[in-house]
Design a protein around this motif. Structure first.
Motif: not given
Lengths: 234, 358
Positions: A4-7, A201-204, A208-223
């Motif tokens: 759900q968070a990913l979506r 209490g807005n867990f989703s 969602a922010f957590a997932v975006i943060l992780l992806f962002a970190i991953l992309i920057v680290n790939i670079l």
């Protein structure tokens, strides 16, 4: 929960949710501004500590190593005390601004960069230094060639510094205040937003922010990693 | 002769023990000074002090009579070193070879010309764009050499420059380095543990052992007239005989070594106790008692050991005066002896270096 968070995360990004995008954009701005200043301070200090012997070096080194473990909330608190209205720099009116967040994060990232830089340069064979000197290098030229030899490790230092600033929350929450001004993002980053959304209490949304943060970190680290390994045979 | 580089009163202490003590050492323009000694003798340390890479605890380095210190960049820029471990910088061969010129702010075009020249000198033409990670050990060492040569320094320091170089390359490279010294009339300081290399390469020779300077002088002088037992051993004078002068008739002395009579040329007076140093290649051997009376100094013994060294053979003869002889393989075959056979060995009175025993 996680699917759900990913979506939600993808929906927020691809629908171009202005609030979400501004939080992402602002997170990077603060992280990179802090990182840039930390690199400008940390790299030369690390290179100096790694290449030269001077009186008081050991004490300085201990200080840098200790500062690598500086708790972010403490850095935030100290910055807060300095910047608040009756603080030493109170007149500058910087508290709860992006500048205050950067100020609080520099002491977290700079020691990390200096420490790793120092360690990687000290680990180079002494023969490189002797050879550089034997060819007529000045102090600066010697430091430059040594830093060049430890290039990959210096990138690691910068990457570690980025990791510290992008994922940090304690210091920027205290000094930035996680504010929206007039409905627009002013000092809210992904990490501080996660704290807020979780509390509300807005867990989703938090997920969602957590997932975006992780992806962002991953992309920057790939670079970063591409840059780190560029120009090498393998 | 002009002395370009001088070390005076050099001392260095390591962990409270004096590990280097060299009162004087000097190198001249257009000549190769070889510093020879066993491993751990302090040769590389001495080189680093002379090259202004490290600071001595005491003493000073003089360039053309002027004191020079490690922080003195202008003096250091007159020098270039190729240290023993070929530590190349990451990148291409060219980037390495031109580095010494780049830090001297030499123009890019000149850098390229000098680098190509230096690479040609060490037989690596066309290697410019190779990545140093792809080089063999010997090639890396030659790049290391070229890096110092490209600078065309006034003083060139080479620490064991030929160790990892292929046997086939070694001779031509050594010759190229000698030619370079003559052509640029630099002073070359060359550290080696290898006796043949020292004899072949040097104009001047400094013998170092246990951090002490044993002797410095022109190479042939040092090889034929070593000063002291340690020096004699270092230059490979295998035969050192303790003796006493019993008479001296105008420079031709008669001596006693145990019961054996020996003749040698020396100015030392009767009654002096001495060491007689004879290089193994000066010792002749016979399968039977020699008929002709010269050399006078010959002794009967037993062939104790035969050590083949390729083109030459070392023979250890046990007898009244134990001797080591170095002869060619064909001579050895002609001799037709094997270990345990009786053999006669001797040397000329003029082949003896007489050294006062202290």
């Amino acid at each position: 929960m996680i699917p759900q968070a990913l979506r939600d995360a993808f929906r927020l990004i691809f629908e171009g949710d202005p609030y979400t995008l501004s939080v992402i954009w602002f997170s990077f701005k603060v992280a990179f501004a802090s990182l840039a200043i930390a690199v400008v301070i940390g790299l030369p200090v690390g290179i100096l500590l790694g290449t030269t012997r001077f009186a008081g070096r050991l004490g300085f080194l201990t200080l840098v190593n200790a500062a690598m473990g500086l708790p972010p909330v403490v850095a935030g608190l100290v910055t807060f005390m300095v910047l608040r209205n009756n603080g030493v720099l109170g007149d500058a009116q910087l508290l709860f601004t992006p500048a205050a967040m950067v100020l609080a994060q520099v002491p977290l990232a700079a020691p990390l960069i200096a420490g790793i830089t120092m360690a990687s340069i000290s680990a180079l064979p002494a023969a490189i230094k002797i050879q550089a000197r034997g060819l007529g290098a000045s102090r600066l030229q010697e430091a430059k060639i040594l830093a060049g030899q430890a290039r990959a490790s210096l990138f690691a230092a910068v990457i570690a510094g980025f990791g510290a600033t992008i994922s940090e929350v304690g210091a920027i929450l205290i000094t930035g205040g996680n504010l929206l001004v007039g409905g627009k993002n002013y000092t809210r980053t992904m990490t501080t937003a996660i704290v807020l959304e979780t509390r509300l209490g807005n867990f989703s949304r938090a997920m969602a922010f957590a997932v975006i943060l992780l992806f962002a970190i991953l992309i920057v680290n790939i670079l970063f990693t591409r840059a780190q390994t560029a120009g090498r045979a393998r | 002769m002009s002395i370009l580089l001088e070390g005076a009163g050099l001392r260095r202490t390591y962990r409270r023990t004096l590990d280097l003590d060299v009162p004087r050492i000097s190198a001249q323009r257009g000549r190769v000074l070889v510093i020879m000694g066993p491993s751990g003798a302090g040769k590389s340390t001495l080189l680093r002090l002379l090259a202004l890479v490290e600071k001595p605890d005491q003493g000073q380095i003089l360039i053309a009579g002027q004191p020079a210190k490690p922080h003195d960049l202008k003096s250091r820029r007159k020098m270039a070193s190729a240290m023993q471990t070929a530590t190349l910088f990451r990148g291409t061969v060219l980037r390495n070879v031109e580095w010494g010129l780049a830090i001297r702010r030499v123009h890019k075009r000149l850098r390229l010309i000098r680098s190509e020249e230096a690479l040609a000198l060490v037989g690596l033409d066309g290697f410019e764009s190779r990545d140093v990670a792809e080089l063999s050990g010997g090639e890396a060492q030659r790049v290391n050499l070229a890096r110092a040569l490209a600078v065309q320094p006034e003083i060139l320091f080479l620490d064991e420059p030929l160790v990892y170089v292929d046997e086939t390359m070694r001779e031509s490279l050594a010759l190229a380095l000698r030619k370079f010294t003559l052509r640029t009339s630099c002073a070359t300081v060359w550290v080696t543990h290898d006796r043949a290399e020292a004899l072949g390469m040097s104009d001047d020779l400094a013998l170092v052992s246990d951090g002490r300077m044993l002797q410095q002088g022109e190479t042939m002088e040092v090889f034929t007239k070593p000063d002291g037992l340690q020096a004699a051993r270092l230059v490979g004078a295998d035969n050192v005989i303790a003796a006493t002068i019993t008479s001296n008739d105008d420079g031709l002395a008669k001596l006693k070594a145990g019961d054996a009579d020996i003749e040698a040329t020396t100015d030392l007076a009767e009654g002096t106790t001495v060491y007689l140093v004879v290089r193994p290649e000066e010792v002749s051997v016979w399968g039977a008692a020699p008929q002709d009376s010269s050399p006078r100094n010959w002794f009967k013994g037993v062939l104790a050991e035969v050590i083949s060294l390729g083109a030459t053979v070392k023979l250890r003869v046990d007898g009244e005066v134990p001797l080591v002889a170095l002869i060619t393989q064909p001579t050895f075959r002609e001799l037709g002896v094997t270990a345990g056979d009786p053999i006669w060995a001797g040397f000329k009175a003029t082949a003896v270096h007489v050294m006062r025993r202290s």
